[in-house]
Design a protein around this motif. Structure first.
Motif, PDB file in Angstrom:
ATOM      1  N   VAL A   1      45.164  43.542  46.824  1.00  0.00           N
ATOM      2  CA  VAL A   1      45.472  43.879  45.439  1.00  0.00           C
ATOM      3  C   VAL A   1      44.179  43.955  44.635  1.00  0.00           C
ATOM      4  CG1 VAL A   1      47.776  42.825  45.502  1.00  0.00           C
ATOM      5  CG2 VAL A   1      45.804  41.434  44.873  1.00  0.00           C
ATOM      6  N   THR A   2      44.288  44.492  43.408  1.00  0.00           N
ATOM      7  CA  THR A   2      43.103  44.647  42.553  1.00  0.00           C
ATOM      8  C   THR A   2      43.319  43.991  41.196  1.00  0.00           C
ATOM      9  OG1 THR A   2      43.923  46.793  41.767  1.00  0.00           O
ATOM     10  CG2 THR A   2      42.435  46.801  43.684  1.00  0.00           C
ATOM     11  N   ALA A   3      44.061  42.893  41.177  1.00  0.00           N
ATOM     12  CA  ALA A   3      44.394  42.226  39.919  1.00  0.00           C
ATOM     13  C   ALA A   3      43.149  41.786  39.154  1.00  0.00           C
ATOM     14  CB  ALA A   3      45.297  41.021  40.190  1.00  0.00           C
ATOM     15  N   ARG A   4      42.067  41.459  39.873  1.00  0.00           N
ATOM     16  CA  ARG A   4      40.825  41.030  39.211  1.00  0.00           C
ATOM     17  C   ARG A   4      39.740  42.100  39.320  1.00  0.00           C
ATOM     18  NH1 ARG A   4      39.674  34.911  41.047  1.00  0.00           N
ATOM     19  NH2 ARG A   4      39.832  35.806  43.164  1.00  0.00           N
ATOM     20  N   ARG A   5      40.172  43.355  39.416  1.00  0.00           N
ATOM     21  CA  ARG A   5      39.290  44.533  39.451  1.00  0.00           C
ATOM     22  C   ARG A   5      38.368  44.539  40.659  1.00  0.00           C
ATOM     23  NH1 ARG A   5      37.178  46.823  33.829  1.00  0.00           N
ATOM     24  NH2 ARG A   5      37.234  48.656  35.184  1.00  0.00           N
ATOM     25  N   ARG A   6      38.828  43.950  41.745  1.00  0.00           N
ATOM     26  CA  ARG A   6      38.145  44.070  43.025  1.00  0.00           C
ATOM     27  C   ARG A   6      39.178  43.892  44.123  1.00  0.00           C
ATOM     28  NH1 ARG A   6      36.137  39.008  41.081  1.00  0.00           N
ATOM     29  NH2 ARG A   6      36.892  37.203  42.286  1.00  0.00           N
ATOM     30  N   ASP A   7      38.951  44.523  45.257  1.00  0.00           N
ATOM     31  CA  ASP A   7      39.908  44.459  46.357  1.00  0.00           C
ATOM     32  C   ASP A   7      39.872  43.085  47.008  1.00  0.00           C
ATOM     33  OD1 ASP A   7      40.547  47.105  45.912  1.00  0.00           O
ATOM     34  OD2 ASP A   7      39.108  47.868  47.371  1.00  0.00           O
ATOM     35  N   GLU A   8      41.036  42.454  47.100  1.00  0.00           N
ATOM     36  CA  GLU A   8      41.133  41.159  47.756  1.00  0.00           C
ATOM     37  C   GLU A   8      42.580  40.929  48.173  1.00  0.00           C
ATOM     38  OE1 GLU A   8      39.878  38.195  44.944  1.00  0.00           O
ATOM     39  OE2 GLU A   8      40.868  39.190  43.278  1.00  0.00           O
ATOM     40  N   THR A   9      42.772  39.965  49.070  1.00  0.00           N
ATOM     41  CA  THR A   9      44.122  39.694  49.555  1.00  0.00           C
ATOM     42  C   THR A   9      44.917  38.967  48.486  1.00  0.00           C
ATOM     43  OG1 THR A   9      43.502  37.576  50.527  1.00  0.00           O
ATOM     44  CG2 THR A   9      43.267  39.534  51.917  1.00  0.00           C
ATOM     45  N   LEU A  10      46.233  39.137  48.529  1.00  0.00           N
ATOM     46  CA  LEU A  10      47.108  38.527  47.538  1.00  0.00           C
ATOM     47  C   LEU A  10      47.006  37.003  47.560  1.00  0.00           C
ATOM     48  CD1 LEU A  10      49.249  39.143  45.390  1.00  0.00           C
ATOM     49  CD2 LEU A  10      50.981  39.070  47.194  1.00  0.00           C
ATOM     50  N   GLN A  11      46.759  36.427  48.747  1.00  0.00           N
ATOM     51  CA  GLN A  11      46.669  34.972  48.864  1.00  0.00           C
ATOM     52  C   GLN A  11      45.456  34.401  48.131  1.00  0.00           C
ATOM     53  OE1 GLN A  11      47.204  37.039  51.347  1.00  0.00           O
ATOM     54  NE2 GLN A  11      49.235  36.506  52.146  1.00  0.00           N
ATOM     55  N   ASP A  12      44.419  35.215  47.928  1.00  0.00           N
ATOM     56  CA  ASP A  12      43.195  34.736  47.285  1.00  0.00           C
ATOM     57  C   ASP A  12      43.225  34.859  45.766  1.00  0.00           C
ATOM     58  OD1 ASP A  12      42.133  34.181  49.775  1.00  0.00           O
ATOM     59  OD2 ASP A  12      41.135  36.126  49.959  1.00  0.00           O
ATOM     60  N   PRO A 102      50.402  35.831  30.618  1.00  0.00           N
ATOM     61  CA  PRO A 102      49.377  36.337  29.696  1.00  0.00           C
ATOM     62  C   PRO A 102      48.160  36.872  30.449  1.00  0.00           C
ATOM     63  CG  PRO A 102      50.216  34.213  28.964  1.00  0.00           C
ATOM     64  CD  PRO A 102      50.764  34.432  30.348  1.00  0.00           C
ATOM     65  N   GLN A 103      47.688  38.044  30.025  1.00  0.00           N
ATOM     66  CA  GLN A 103      46.525  38.662  30.638  1.00  0.00           C
ATOM     67  C   GLN A 103      45.407  38.775  29.607  1.00  0.00           C
ATOM     68  OE1 GLN A 103      46.631  39.420  34.002  1.00  0.00           O
ATOM     69  NE2 GLN A 103      48.670  38.487  33.882  1.00  0.00           N
ATOM     70  N   GLY A 104      44.201  38.483  30.036  1.00  0.00           N
ATOM     71  CA  GLY A 104      43.045  38.566  29.147  1.00  0.00           C
ATOM     72  C   GLY A 104      42.567  39.991  28.976  1.00  0.00           C
ATOM     73  N   THR A 105      41.326  40.123  28.577  1.00  0.00           N
ATOM     74  CA  THR A 105      40.752  41.441  28.285  1.00  0.00           C
ATOM     75  C   THR A 105      39.922  41.975  29.452  1.00  0.00           C
ATOM     76  OG1 THR A 105      38.848  40.391  27.210  1.00  0.00           O
ATOM     77  CG2 THR A 105      40.725  41.002  25.817  1.00  0.00           C
ATOM     78  N   LEU A 106      40.259  41.581  30.683  1.00  0.00           N
ATOM     79  CA  LEU A 106      39.499  42.028  31.846  1.00  0.00           C
ATOM     80  C   LEU A 106      39.466  43.546  31.941  1.00  0.00           C
ATOM     81  CD1 LEU A 106      38.002  41.169  34.460  1.00  0.00           C
ATOM     82  CD2 LEU A 106      40.209  41.271  35.638  1.00  0.00           C
ATOM     83  N   ARG A 107      40.578  44.206  31.583  1.00  0.00           N
ATOM     84  CA  ARG A 107      40.641  45.669  31.619  1.00  0.00           C
ATOM     85  C   ARG A 107      40.548  46.289  30.226  1.00  0.00           C
ATOM     86  NH1 ARG A 107      43.725  44.327  36.202  1.00  0.00           N
ATOM     87  NH2 ARG A 107      43.290  45.666  38.001  1.00  0.00           N
TER      88      ARG A 107
END
Length: 223
Positions: A1-12, A102-107
């Motif tokens: 997934v790219t939830a933190r604007r980088r490719d990583e596994t969902l478990q991380d 709640p989501q911050g201003t990362l994007r």
């Protein structure tokens, strides 16, 4: 997934994320963005030609009263977009991620109840290919989606062109006085360019155009 604007596994990822892959979208034949609420628990989507809306965990806002300050933000390839634009069509999608809470201003924007990120299929640098996918219904619905991927310079530059055309009778309501019926006809396309000159540099550019046309009647009495 790219939830933190980088490719990583969902478990991380230290976030609650629901990912809907392109394989799931194709297997379930999801043609409308609104249908994702049947896949992701707690997600409610309301498609509307003026005031499209979304809620996560029951938290939502009134589009007409709140203007452009939604509690759920939408992003296409990490670029902010309105809920109205996001719900116009589903074609050539790589993955959809629903970020809860709640989501911050990362994007770029904060959202108090969640965010929905849409990632389109990116050009493949070393493979020529494409597809055509058609769905027909017995109540006048027609949907055609297609895409073609063309490498220009192998392992360096590629172009992907995708598009759709759709026609349906919306809610099948009819004006009792004029005989006019609810109907929808829309089409659109997306052009994506992928360029990777080195192992450490990757550039992805995209242009998208969608043109929906709706005529919608609302029934006031039925049996």
């Amino acid at each position: 997934v790219t939830a933190r604007r980088r490719d990583e596994t969902l478990q991380d990822v230290p976030l609650t994320v629901n990912a809907v892959t392109s394989e799931q979208i194709n297997d379930l034949n999801i043609r409308k963005f609104e249908d994702l609420q049947g896949v992701v628990a707690g997600l409610t989507l309301q498609e509307d030609s003026i005031a499209a809306n979304a809620s996560v965990r029951g938290v939502r806002f009134d589009t007409f009263a709140s203007g452009n300050n939604p509690t759920v933000e939408f992003y296409l390839n990490d670029a902010p977009m309105s809920s109205l634009s996001a719900m116009q069509a589903m074609f050539d999608i790589g993955q959809v991620e629903v970020l809860r809470g709640p989501q911050g201003t990362l994007r770029g924007r904060a959202s108090p109840s969640g965010a929905i990120t849409i990632t389109s299929q990116r050009p493949v640098l070393d493979d020529f290919g494409g597809y055509v996918d058609t769905t027909l219904t017995d109540i006048g619905g027609k949907n055609v989606r297609a895409a073609v991927n063309v490498p220009i310079v192998e392992d360096m530059l590629a172009v992907r062109v995708a598009g759709f055309w759709e026609e349906n009778e919306q809610n099948q309501a009819e004006n009792a006085f004029t005989g006019d019926k609810s109907e929808y006809e829309g089409d659109g396309y997306r052009i994506s360019v992928g360029f990777e000159p080195t192992d450490t540099i990757a550039i992805n550019a995209m242009y998208q155009m969608i043109e929906p046309q709706r005529s919608l009647w609302f029934p006031v009495e039925s049996a």
